[in-house]
Enzyme design. Sequence first.
Site, PDB file in Angstrom:
ATOM      1  N   SER A 195      -8.083  -9.343   4.673  1.00  0.00           N
ATOM      2  CA  SER A 195      -8.643  -9.121   3.338  1.00  0.00           C
ATOM      3  C   SER A 195      -9.127 -10.472   2.845  1.00  0.00           C
ATOM      4  O   SER A 195      -8.702 -11.516   3.355  1.00  0.00           O
ATOM      5  CB  SER A 195      -7.525  -8.607   2.422  1.00  0.00           C
ATOM      6  OG  SER A 195      -7.909  -8.658   1.076  1.00  0.00           O
ATOM      7  N   TYR A 203       1.390  -8.716  -0.760  1.00  0.00           N
ATOM      8  CA  TYR A 203       0.165  -8.329  -0.041  1.00  0.00           C
ATOM      9  C   TYR A 203      -0.582  -9.579   0.444  1.00  0.00           C
ATOM     10  O   TYR A 203      -0.974  -9.674   1.611  1.00  0.00           O
ATOM     11  CB  TYR A 203      -0.717  -7.510  -0.995  1.00  0.00           C
ATOM     12  CG  TYR A 203      -1.997  -6.950  -0.404  1.00  0.00           C
ATOM     13  CD1 TYR A 203      -1.990  -5.740   0.281  1.00  0.00           C
ATOM     14  CD2 TYR A 203      -3.211  -7.611  -0.561  1.00  0.00           C
ATOM     15  CE1 TYR A 203      -3.171  -5.201   0.799  1.00  0.00           C
ATOM     16  CE2 TYR A 203      -4.393  -7.086  -0.053  1.00  0.00           C
ATOM     17  CZ  TYR A 203      -4.369  -5.879   0.627  1.00  0.00           C
ATOM     18  OH  TYR A 203      -5.538  -5.352   1.139  1.00  0.00           O
TER      19      TYR A 203
HETATM   20  P1  NAI Z   1      -7.334   3.509   2.412  1.00  0.00           P
HETATM   21  O1  NAI Z   1      -6.178   3.733   1.503  1.00  0.00           O
HETATM   22  O2  NAI Z   1      -8.577   4.282   2.172  1.00  0.00           O
HETATM   23  O3  NAI Z   1      -6.900   3.702   3.932  1.00  0.00           O
HETATM   24  C1  NAI Z   1      -5.700   3.153   4.423  1.00  0.00           C
HETATM   25  C2  NAI Z   1      -5.106   4.116   5.442  1.00  0.00           C
HETATM   26  O4  NAI Z   1      -3.905   3.525   5.949  1.00  0.00           O
HETATM   27  C3  NAI Z   1      -4.717   5.467   4.819  1.00  0.00           C
HETATM   28  O5  NAI Z   1      -5.261   6.522   5.576  1.00  0.00           O
HETATM   29  C4  NAI Z   1      -3.206   5.464   4.854  1.00  0.00           C
HETATM   30  O6  NAI Z   1      -2.641   6.751   5.044  1.00  0.00           O
HETATM   31  C5  NAI Z   1      -2.942   4.547   6.046  1.00  0.00           C
HETATM   32  N1  NAI Z   1      -1.597   4.008   6.028  1.00  0.00           N
HETATM   33  C6  NAI Z   1      -0.884   3.548   4.972  1.00  0.00           C
HETATM   34  N2  NAI Z   1       0.342   3.203   5.373  1.00  0.00           N
HETATM   35  C7  NAI Z   1       0.411   3.434   6.700  1.00  0.00           C
HETATM   36  C8  NAI Z   1       1.427   3.281   7.672  1.00  0.00           C
HETATM   37  N3  NAI Z   1       2.645   2.837   7.340  1.00  0.00           N
HETATM   38  N4  NAI Z   1       1.141   3.610   8.951  1.00  0.00           N
HETATM   39  C9  NAI Z   1      -0.068   4.090   9.279  1.00  0.00           C
HETATM   40  N5  NAI Z   1      -1.072   4.278   8.406  1.00  0.00           N
HETATM   41  C10 NAI Z   1      -0.820   3.952   7.123  1.00  0.00           C
HETATM   42  O7  NAI Z   1      -7.601   1.939   2.304  1.00  0.00           O
HETATM   43  P2  NAI Z   1      -8.669   0.965   2.966  1.00  0.00           P
HETATM   44  O8  NAI Z   1      -9.194   0.181   1.860  1.00  0.00           O
HETATM   45  O9  NAI Z   1      -9.590   1.649   3.877  1.00  0.00           O
HETATM   46  O10 NAI Z   1      -7.685   0.014   3.794  1.00  0.00           O
HETATM   47  C11 NAI Z   1      -7.896  -0.372   5.144  1.00  0.00           C
HETATM   48  C12 NAI Z   1      -7.487  -1.817   5.323  1.00  0.00           C
HETATM   49  O11 NAI Z   1      -8.377  -2.652   4.588  1.00  0.00           O
HETATM   50  C13 NAI Z   1      -6.087  -2.141   4.825  1.00  0.00           C
HETATM   51  O12 NAI Z   1      -5.446  -3.015   5.723  1.00  0.00           O
HETATM   52  C14 NAI Z   1      -6.351  -2.868   3.508  1.00  0.00           C
HETATM   53  O13 NAI Z   1      -5.304  -3.749   3.174  1.00  0.00           O
HETATM   54  C15 NAI Z   1      -7.641  -3.577   3.822  1.00  0.00           C
HETATM   55  N6  NAI Z   1      -8.437  -4.009   2.684  1.00  0.00           N
HETATM   56  C16 NAI Z   1      -8.935  -3.117   1.749  1.00  0.00           C
HETATM   57  C17 NAI Z   1      -9.765  -3.571   0.735  1.00  0.00           C
HETATM   58  C18 NAI Z   1     -10.412  -2.657  -0.262  1.00  0.00           C
HETATM   59  O14 NAI Z   1     -11.029  -3.133  -1.229  1.00  0.00           O
HETATM   60  N7  NAI Z   1     -10.359  -1.356  -0.109  1.00  0.00           N
HETATM   61  C19 NAI Z   1     -10.082  -4.996   0.586  1.00  0.00           C
HETATM   62  C20 NAI Z   1      -9.536  -5.821   1.627  1.00  0.00           C
HETATM   63  C21 NAI Z   1      -8.739  -5.335   2.613  1.00  0.00           C
END
Ligand code: NAI
Length: 264
Positions: free
Chosen positions: A155, A168
């Site tokens: 991130s 985080y």
């Molecule tokens: P999202 O919430 O849309 O998707 C995250 C997915 O991870 C979900 O499907 C959730 O069920 C799954 N998840 C959560 N805990 C889990 C676990 N213990 N085991 C397996 N799966 C699990 O969020 P997003 O934004 O697509 O996140 C993807 C990555 O991007 C994450 O690592 C997040 O930290 C990172 N990120 C997101 C940003 C944003 O603005 N959305 C910015 C920077 C980084």
Amino acid sequence: MSAGEDRSLSRLSRSIDGKVALITGAASGMGRATAHLLADLGASVAVTDIDESGVQAVAEQIREHGRSADWWRLDVGDADLIEKVVGSVVERCGGIDILVNNAGVALGAPIDAETYETVWERAFQIMLTGQVRLIRAVLPHLEAAGGGRIVNVASTEGLGASRRMSPYTAAKHGVVGLTRSLAVELGGRGVTVNCVCPGPIHTGMTSVIPDEHKERFARRKVPIGRYGDPEEVAHVIASVVLPASSYLNGAIIPVDGGMTAKSD
Ligand code: NAI
């Protein structure tokens, strides 16, 4: 035509056709977009998520488009399950070429919160230890395949910091360190390790933020002036995993509309 005129000028392949890609957190957001894109590019995708019905739906949607996908329920905080799922992916798909360590949750808390240590432990378990365990489980298969690719999703919080997010932010800084360290360790073993650092992206994680806050934040902080879409991050991940990206190793790549470049 002289000999050689039919030869292409470039040598390296931009095709991931037939490669097997394991993606964590693939039920939503950037994980789902990456699964769709890699499948569209011809990879067999092993989609995994703690959200069983969500990840099943993603695999079904990919298959409806005539692409190859299998799904597994995987909580990346569960060490035993990681071993089992990786074994099952290898059995069903015949190996693993690409790992996208993407699963994450927005786990922040003020430093003096009563729940702080619980939040800290969960943040590290999911976003840092989970990535390490996946890498350790998948590594023999990446080495066996040759030209293995690991992409860790961190991130812009892995490069800077926001208030009240230290669990985080510290975990994401850890992902940057892990990436650099393993790039050094594994480069000579035919596996590249890189890291993508998304800025603010429209996903499940940010869906709780009211639109007007998002717009104000983007106008103030992001040179491109808006939140990004998951597919815009997926395309960067897809570029990193190409066979042609064979000299990209240990790179920390912001995908943030210029947010971390901005200093005014
Ligand atoms: P999202 O919430 O849309 O998707 C995250 C997915 O991870 C979900 O499907 C959730 O069920 C799954 N998840 C959560 N805990 C889990 C676990 N213990 N085991 C397996 N799966 C699990 O969020 P997003 O934004 O697509 O996140 C993807 C990555 O991007 C994450 O690592 C997040 O930290 C990172 N990120 C997101 C940003 C944003 O603005 N959305 C910015 C920077 C980084």
